[in-house]
Design a protein around this motif. Structure first.
Motif, PDB file in Angstrom:
ATOM      1  N   ASN A   1       0.828  -1.210   0.000  1.00  0.00           N
ATOM      2  CA  ASN A   1       0.000   0.000   0.000  1.00  0.00           C
ATOM      3  C   ASN A   1       0.859   1.254   0.000  1.00  0.00           C
ATOM      4  O   ASN A   1       0.582   2.209  -0.723  1.00  0.00           O
ATOM      5  CB  ASN A   1      -0.963  -0.005   1.187  1.00  0.00           C
ATOM      6  CG  ASN A   1      -2.085  -0.994   1.001  1.00  0.00           C
ATOM      7  OD1 ASN A   1      -2.537  -1.229  -0.117  1.00  0.00           O
ATOM      8  ND2 ASN A   1      -2.528  -1.601   2.079  1.00  0.00           N
TER       9      ASN A   1
ATOM     10  N   LYS B   1       2.514   1.660  -3.464  1.00  0.00           N
ATOM     11  CA  LYS B   1       1.539   2.107  -4.464  1.00  0.00           C
ATOM     12  C   LYS B   1       1.229   3.594  -4.281  1.00  0.00           C
ATOM     13  O   LYS B   1       1.152   4.334  -5.264  1.00  0.00           O
ATOM     14  CB  LYS B   1       0.256   1.278  -4.374  1.00  0.00           C
ATOM     15  CG  LYS B   1       0.428  -0.133  -4.844  1.00  0.00           C
ATOM     16  CD  LYS B   1      -0.873  -0.885  -4.990  1.00  0.00           C
ATOM     17  CE  LYS B   1      -1.676  -0.951  -3.720  1.00  0.00           C
ATOM     18  NZ  LYS B   1      -2.875  -1.803  -3.850  1.00  0.00           N
ATOM     19  N   THR B   2       1.066   4.023  -3.058  1.00  0.00           N
ATOM     20  CA  THR B   2       0.795   5.430  -2.783  1.00  0.00           C
ATOM     21  C   THR B   2       1.942   6.303  -3.266  1.00  0.00           C
ATOM     22  O   THR B   2       1.739   7.322  -3.936  1.00  0.00           O
ATOM     23  CB  THR B   2       0.560   5.644  -1.276  1.00  0.00           C
ATOM     24  OG1 THR B   2      -0.591   4.884  -0.883  1.00  0.00           O
ATOM     25  CG2 THR B   2       0.341   7.108  -0.945  1.00  0.00           C
TER      26      THR B   2
ATOM     27  N   ASP C   1      -3.815  -5.110  -8.457  1.00  0.00           N
ATOM     28  CA  ASP C   1      -3.448  -6.096  -7.437  1.00  0.00           C
ATOM     29  C   ASP C   1      -3.753  -7.508  -7.911  1.00  0.00           C
ATOM     30  O   ASP C   1      -4.787  -7.755  -8.536  1.00  0.00           O
ATOM     31  CB  ASP C   1      -4.213  -5.838  -6.137  1.00  0.00           C
ATOM     32  CG  ASP C   1      -3.803  -4.528  -5.476  1.00  0.00           C
ATOM     33  OD1 ASP C   1      -2.678  -4.054  -5.736  1.00  0.00           O
ATOM     34  OD2 ASP C   1      -4.615  -3.994  -4.699  1.00  0.00           O
TER      35      ASP C   1
END
Length: 113
Positions: free
Chosen positions: A17, A20-21, A33
């Motif tokens: 996460n 990805k951010t 995903d």
């Protein structure tokens, strides 16, 4: 898809996460995903992904080549002083194996066949 071309680059990350951010905010990359342990990226100029890893990241990038015949290219690698480090396995979308080149670099070859 042509044989023997760099097709995909794979990184490791301890927190998918967070990674990805970071890449979506900084560079506008898009993510897909595949379960809880893998995310693929696009909009980066080359396709690639991040594999969830809790191990310390010592080898940060896995370059993935494409070849339509894994057995053929695996044999050629072994005949030319390469070593197979991960035998052929199946994943969503295809199969692949990893090898160590004569300089000690680990790469992978995948096929959708």
């Amino acid at each position: 898809m042509p044989n023997n071309q760099i097709d995909y680059i794979e990184f490791k990350a301890p927190d998918l996460n967070a990674i990805k951010t970071f890449y979506s905010r900084c560079f506008g990359w898009k993510f897909t995903d595949y379960g809880t342990g893998y995310t693929a990226f696009s909009e980066s100029g080359v396709l690639g992904g991040f594999e969830l890893s809790k191990e310390p990241i010592l080898k940060s990038v896995l370059v993935v080549l494409y070849h339509k015949n894994l057995a053929e290219i695996q044999q050629k690698i072994m005949e030319n002083c390469g070593q197979i480090s991960v035998d052929i396995f199946t994943f969503p979308g295809g199969r692949r194996f990893h090898f160590i080149d004569p300089a000690g670099n680990e790469l992978a070859v995948w096929s959708d066949k």
